[in-house]
Design a protein around this motif. Structure first.
Motif, short mmCIF file in Angstrom:
data_model
loop_
_atom_site.label_atom_id
_atom_site.label_comp_id
_atom_site.label_asym_id
_atom_site.label_seq_id
_atom_site.Cartn_x
_atom_site.Cartn_y
_atom_site.Cartn_z
N GLY A 39 5.17 -9.92 -0.34
CA GLY A 39 4.41 -10.63 -1.35
C GLY A 39 2.93 -10.33 -1.23
O GLY A 39 2.49 -9.56 -0.36
N PHE A 40 2.15 -10.96 -2.10
CA PHE A 40 0.70 -10.79 -2.13
C PHE A 40 0.04 -12.15 -2.15
O PHE A 40 0.55 -13.09 -2.76
CB PHE A 40 0.28 -10.01 -3.38
CG PHE A 40 0.71 -8.57 -3.33
CD1 PHE A 40 -0.16 -7.58 -2.96
CD2 PHE A 40 2.02 -8.23 -3.65
CE1 PHE A 40 0.24 -6.26 -2.89
CE2 PHE A 40 2.45 -6.91 -3.59
CZ PHE A 40 1.55 -5.93 -3.21
N LEU A 91 -4.84 -3.01 8.64
CA LEU A 91 -4.44 -3.22 10.02
C LEU A 91 -2.94 -3.46 10.10
O LEU A 91 -2.29 -3.74 9.09
CB LEU A 91 -5.20 -4.38 10.65
CG LEU A 91 -4.94 -5.79 10.13
CD1 LEU A 91 -5.30 -6.78 11.21
CD2 LEU A 91 -5.79 -6.06 8.91
N THR A 92 -2.42 -3.32 11.29
CA THR A 92 -1.01 -3.60 11.53
C THR A 92 -0.89 -4.90 12.30
O THR A 92 -1.52 -5.05 13.34
CB THR A 92 -0.36 -2.44 12.32
OG1 THR A 92 -0.49 -1.25 11.54
CG2 THR A 92 1.12 -2.72 12.56
N TYR A 133 0.83 -1.20 0.00
CA TYR A 133 0.00 0.00 0.00
C TYR A 133 0.86 1.26 0.00
O TYR A 133 0.38 2.35 -0.21
CB TYR A 133 -0.87 0.03 1.27
CG TYR A 133 -0.01 0.15 2.48
CD1 TYR A 133 0.37 1.39 2.94
CD2 TYR A 133 0.52 -0.98 3.06
CE1 TYR A 133 1.26 1.49 3.99
CE2 TYR A 133 1.40 -0.88 4.11
CZ TYR A 133 1.76 0.36 4.57
OH TYR A 133 2.64 0.46 5.59
N HIS A 134 2.13 1.13 0.29
CA HIS A 134 2.96 2.27 0.65
C HIS A 134 3.58 3.00 -0.54
O HIS A 134 3.69 2.46 -1.61
CB HIS A 134 4.07 1.84 1.61
CG HIS A 134 4.90 0.71 1.07
ND1 HIS A 134 4.42 -0.57 0.95
CD2 HIS A 134 6.17 0.68 0.62
CE1 HIS A 134 5.37 -1.34 0.46
NE2 HIS A 134 6.42 -0.62 0.25
N THR A 135 3.97 4.21 -0.26
CA THR A 135 4.75 4.98 -1.22
C THR A 135 6.20 4.61 -0.96
O THR A 135 6.49 3.72 -0.18
CB THR A 135 4.55 6.50 -1.00
OG1 THR A 135 5.08 6.83 0.27
CG2 THR A 135 3.10 6.88 -1.11
N VAL A 150 -0.89 -4.13 6.82
CA VAL A 150 -1.39 -5.03 5.78
C VAL A 150 -2.77 -4.56 5.33
O VAL A 150 -3.57 -4.09 6.13
CB VAL A 150 -1.49 -6.48 6.32
CG1 VAL A 150 -2.15 -7.40 5.31
CG2 VAL A 150 -0.12 -7.01 6.68
N VAL A 151 -3.04 -4.71 4.05
CA VAL A 151 -4.36 -4.44 3.48
C VAL A 151 -4.98 -5.79 3.13
O VAL A 151 -4.33 -6.64 2.50
CB VAL A 151 -4.26 -3.57 2.21
CG1 VAL A 151 -5.63 -3.35 1.60
CG2 VAL A 151 -3.60 -2.24 2.53
N VAL A 152 -6.24 -5.99 3.54
CA VAL A 152 -7.00 -7.20 3.21
C VAL A 152 -8.24 -6.75 2.46
O VAL A 152 -9.02 -5.95 2.98
CB VAL A 152 -7.41 -7.99 4.47
CG1 VAL A 152 -8.17 -9.26 4.09
CG2 VAL A 152 -6.19 -8.32 5.32
#
Length: 184
Positions: free
Chosen positions: A139-140, A80-81, A41-43, A88-90
Motif C-alpha cells: 500500500g501507500f 531504504l530497506t 518503486y519496482h518493475t 521503501v521510498v519516502v
C-alpha cells in the motif's frame, strides 16, 4: 511542528494515492507539509535504476512516472530497506525525519527507521504498526501535518478518494527529544 495535527491516509495502490495528492495540490495545499511512502518503486522483477539530478532522485521502473511527479511536488526523498517490509521510498518532509532516525542511531530493538520517524512526527505508537502493515501489503501512505483547520480541509479531500484507512491524530506533538527505542 509543535501542536499540529497529523493526518494519515493509506491507499491500496499508487493510482489512488496519486489522485489524492493531485487533488491536494489543485486545492492549494503547501506540499512542504506532505509525504508519500510506498514500496511501489519496482518493475515486474527488480529495480532498473536510480539516479540524482540536482536535488531530485529519479527512478526507472513500473512506477517511475508516479514517483517522478511526487519528487517534483514534494521536498526531500529517501530510499531504504526496512526489516520485514523491505525496500521503501519516502518522499516529502518525513524523509528528513527518517534520515535523522537512522543517523541518530535511535533505531534499535527491532524498531524500523520508519516507525521511529512516524513516532517522532507525533503519530501515536499504537498506530505506527497499522501504517507499516499497509506498506508491507504494498500500500501507500499519504501523510500531512499542520494546523487543525488545514488538516480538516485535507481530510475532506482525502476522504473523497476513499482511502483504505484515514486517521487524524489531533494535537500531535513531535517526540524529537524522546529516545525512540524506549518510547516504542
Amino acid at each position: 511542528m509543535t501542536g499540529n495535527d497529523v493526518l494519515i491516509a493509506t491507499f491500496n495502490d499508487h493510482t489512488e494515492a496519486d489522485a489524492a495528492v493531485r487533488k491536494l495540490i489543485e486545492n492549494g495545499f503547501d506540499m512542504k507539509h506532505f509525504s508519500v511512502v510506498g514500496k511501489g518503486y519496482h518493475t515486474e522483477e527488480k529495480v532498473v535504476g536510480f539516479y540524482n539530478i540536482g536535488d531530485r532522485m529519479k527512478i526507472w521502473g513500473k512506477y517511475g512516472a508516479f514517483w517522478g511527479a511526487l519528487w517534483g511536488a514534494l521536498f526531500g526523498s529517501v530510499f531504504l530497506t526496512l526489516p520485514i517490509i523491505g525496500p521503501v521510498v519516502v518522499v516529502g518532509y518525513l524523509a528528513s525525519i527518517v534520515v535523522s532516525a537512522v543517523e541518530g542511531a535511535v533505531v534499535v530493538g527491532g524498531v524500523s527507521a520508519l516507525s521511529a520517524a512516524l513516532f517522532n512526527a507525533g503519530v501515536p505508537k499504537d498506530h505506527v504498526i497499522h501504517y507499516e502493515t499497509a506498506l508491507q501489503a504494498n500500500g501507500f501512505i499519504v501523510m500531512a501535518n499542520g494546523p487543525a483547520e488545514e488538516m480538516a480541509r485535507a481530510r475532506a479531500i482525502l476522504q473523497a478518494h476513499k482511502p483504505a484507512r484515514l486517521d487524524l491524530h489531533e494535537g500531535a506533538t513531535p517526540a524529537n527529544e524522546v529516545p525512540v527505542a524506549s518510547a516504542l
